[in-house]
Design an enzyme around this catalytic site. Sequence first.
Site, PDB file in Angstrom:
ATOM      1  N   THR A 275      -2.581  -3.911  12.384  1.00  0.00           N
ATOM      2  CA  THR A 275      -1.352  -4.176  11.629  1.00  0.00           C
ATOM      3  C   THR A 275      -0.192  -3.442  12.297  1.00  0.00           C
ATOM      4  O   THR A 275       0.861  -4.027  12.573  1.00  0.00           O
ATOM      5  CB  THR A 275      -1.487  -3.664  10.181  1.00  0.00           C
TER       6      THR A 275
ATOM      7  N   ASP B 184      -5.598  -0.300  -2.334  1.00  0.00           N
ATOM      8  CA  ASP B 184      -6.322  -1.182  -3.245  1.00  0.00           C
ATOM      9  C   ASP B 184      -7.660  -1.616  -2.681  1.00  0.00           C
ATOM     10  O   ASP B 184      -7.914  -1.547  -1.483  1.00  0.00           O
ATOM     11  CB  ASP B 184      -5.512  -2.455  -3.499  1.00  0.00           C
TER      12      ASP B 184
ATOM     13  N   GLU C 106       3.272   3.949   6.306  1.00  0.00           N
ATOM     14  CA  GLU C 106       2.032   3.191   6.103  1.00  0.00           C
ATOM     15  C   GLU C 106       1.133   3.950   5.138  1.00  0.00           C
ATOM     16  O   GLU C 106       1.184   5.184   5.086  1.00  0.00           O
ATOM     17  CB  GLU C 106       1.298   3.117   7.454  1.00  0.00           C
ATOM     18  N   ASP C 107       0.275   3.229   4.442  1.00  0.00           N
ATOM     19  CA  ASP C 107      -0.698   3.919   3.586  1.00  0.00           C
ATOM     20  C   ASP C 107      -1.842   4.491   4.414  1.00  0.00           C
ATOM     21  O   ASP C 107      -2.155   5.673   4.339  1.00  0.00           O
ATOM     22  CB  ASP C 107      -1.227   2.978   2.481  1.00  0.00           C
TER      23      ASP C 107
ATOM     24  N   GLY D 204       0.762  -1.247   0.000  1.00  0.00           N
ATOM     25  CA  GLY D 204       0.000   0.000   0.000  1.00  0.00           C
ATOM     26  C   GLY D 204       0.790   1.292   0.000  1.00  0.00           C
ATOM     27  O   GLY D 204       0.321   2.308  -0.513  1.00  0.00           O
TER      28      GLY D 204
ATOM     29  N   GLY E 109      -5.711  -0.247  13.313  1.00  0.00           N
ATOM     30  CA  GLY E 109      -4.437  -0.151  14.008  1.00  0.00           C
ATOM     31  C   GLY E 109      -3.815  -1.496  14.354  1.00  0.00           C
ATOM     32  O   GLY E 109      -2.730  -1.560  14.910  1.00  0.00           O
TER      33      GLY E 109
ATOM     34  N   ASP F  93      -6.367   2.047   9.973  1.00  0.00           N
ATOM     35  CA  ASP F  93      -7.796   1.766  10.119  1.00  0.00           C
ATOM     36  C   ASP F  93      -8.020   1.280  11.556  1.00  0.00           C
ATOM     37  O   ASP F  93      -8.190   2.085  12.460  1.00  0.00           O
ATOM     38  CB  ASP F  93      -8.173   0.737   9.050  1.00  0.00           C
TER      39      ASP F  93
HETATM   40  P1  IMP Z   1      -5.548  -1.922  10.115  1.00  0.00           P
HETATM   41  O1  IMP Z   1      -4.701  -3.029  10.621  1.00  0.00           O
HETATM   42  O2  IMP Z   1      -7.008  -2.180  10.295  1.00  0.00           O
HETATM   43  O3  IMP Z   1      -5.165  -0.551  10.636  1.00  0.00           O
HETATM   44  O4  IMP Z   1      -5.417  -1.922   8.553  1.00  0.00           O
HETATM   45  C1  IMP Z   1      -4.285  -1.453   7.921  1.00  0.00           C
HETATM   46  C2  IMP Z   1      -4.209  -1.920   6.488  1.00  0.00           C
HETATM   47  O5  IMP Z   1      -5.485  -2.290   5.962  1.00  0.00           O
HETATM   48  C3  IMP Z   1      -3.733  -0.789   5.622  1.00  0.00           C
HETATM   49  O6  IMP Z   1      -2.336  -0.766   5.540  1.00  0.00           O
HETATM   50  C4  IMP Z   1      -4.398  -1.087   4.297  1.00  0.00           C
HETATM   51  O7  IMP Z   1      -3.614  -1.965   3.524  1.00  0.00           O
HETATM   52  C5  IMP Z   1      -5.699  -1.772   4.674  1.00  0.00           C
HETATM   53  N1  IMP Z   1      -6.810  -0.797   4.716  1.00  0.00           N
HETATM   54  C6  IMP Z   1      -7.447  -0.305   5.803  1.00  0.00           C
HETATM   55  N2  IMP Z   1      -8.391   0.584   5.465  1.00  0.00           N
HETATM   56  C7  IMP Z   1      -8.353   0.664   4.115  1.00  0.00           C
HETATM   57  C8  IMP Z   1      -9.097   1.432   3.144  1.00  0.00           C
HETATM   58  O8  IMP Z   1      -9.981   2.267   3.446  1.00  0.00           O
HETATM   59  N3  IMP Z   1      -8.758   1.245   1.849  1.00  0.00           N
HETATM   60  C9  IMP Z   1      -7.782   0.358   1.451  1.00  0.00           C
HETATM   61  N4  IMP Z   1      -7.073  -0.362   2.311  1.00  0.00           N
HETATM   62  C10 IMP Z   1      -7.358  -0.228   3.635  1.00  0.00           C
HETATM   63 MG    MG Z   2      -4.491  -3.462   1.236  1.00  0.00          MG
END
Ligand code: IMP
Ligand code: MG
Length: 183
Positions: free
Chosen positions: A114, A167, A106-107, A51, A112, A110
């Site tokens: 990851t 993506d 990070e991209d 990302g 958190g 969401d």
């Molecule tokens: P987390 O672990 O929920 O914070 O998710 C982090 C990862 O989920 C990001 O690095 C993205 O690859 C993916 N992600 C979370 N939200 C989105 C979104 O709105 N669009 C695309 N990818 C997302």
């Molecule tokens: Mg992704």
Amino acid sequence: MSPADLRLGSRGLRGVVFSEPQIRQRVADLGEEITRAYPEGDLLVIGLLKGSFIFLADLVRAIRRPLQVDFLVASSYGSASVSSGEVRLLYEPAVPLRGRHILLVEDIIDTGRTLNRLIDLLGARSAKSLEICALLDKHLADEVLKTKVRFVGFDAPHEFLVGYGLDHAEDFRHLPFVASLAE
Ligand code: IMP
Ligand code: MG
């Protein structure tokens, strides 16, 4: 490229959330912020793939100090839009992190999950410092993150976003802007 050109089956884009010029300006400002934040020492900028690949490429060119670039590949959602919470490292930097400033790029943040997992994994490596830079932050994870996100591009709406590296089932990464996905 307009959102109307990008309809994929029934999945279209609802609209542009952050435009190409907006992103360009914000990335330039972030580059200056980061340049000022690191006066001395080795800086290793680590992009979380896939990302962050476009953001990272633009960001490092806006940082005016010596640095090195590497990547992390963590397994993630697969093709779903919902986080599973499982994170495994599939690739990590070959160089030791000990004694270096680490900036993890990070991209989007969401849930958190990851990031927290990566903070645990990288935090054990005796880096000089570990900071996070995210293009987008939905601010859903502010209370749960083990390390505050030091550099944020934009506060993101609570929608599923694509483009500029992000993506949906591997589509839309190449868009030069960030858009929301239609239902
Ligand atoms: P987390 O672990 O929920 O914070 O998710 C982090 C990862 O989920 C990001 O690095 C993205 O690859 C993916 N992600 C979370 N939200 C989105 C979104 O709105 N669009 C695309 N990818 C997302
Ligand atoms: Mg992704």
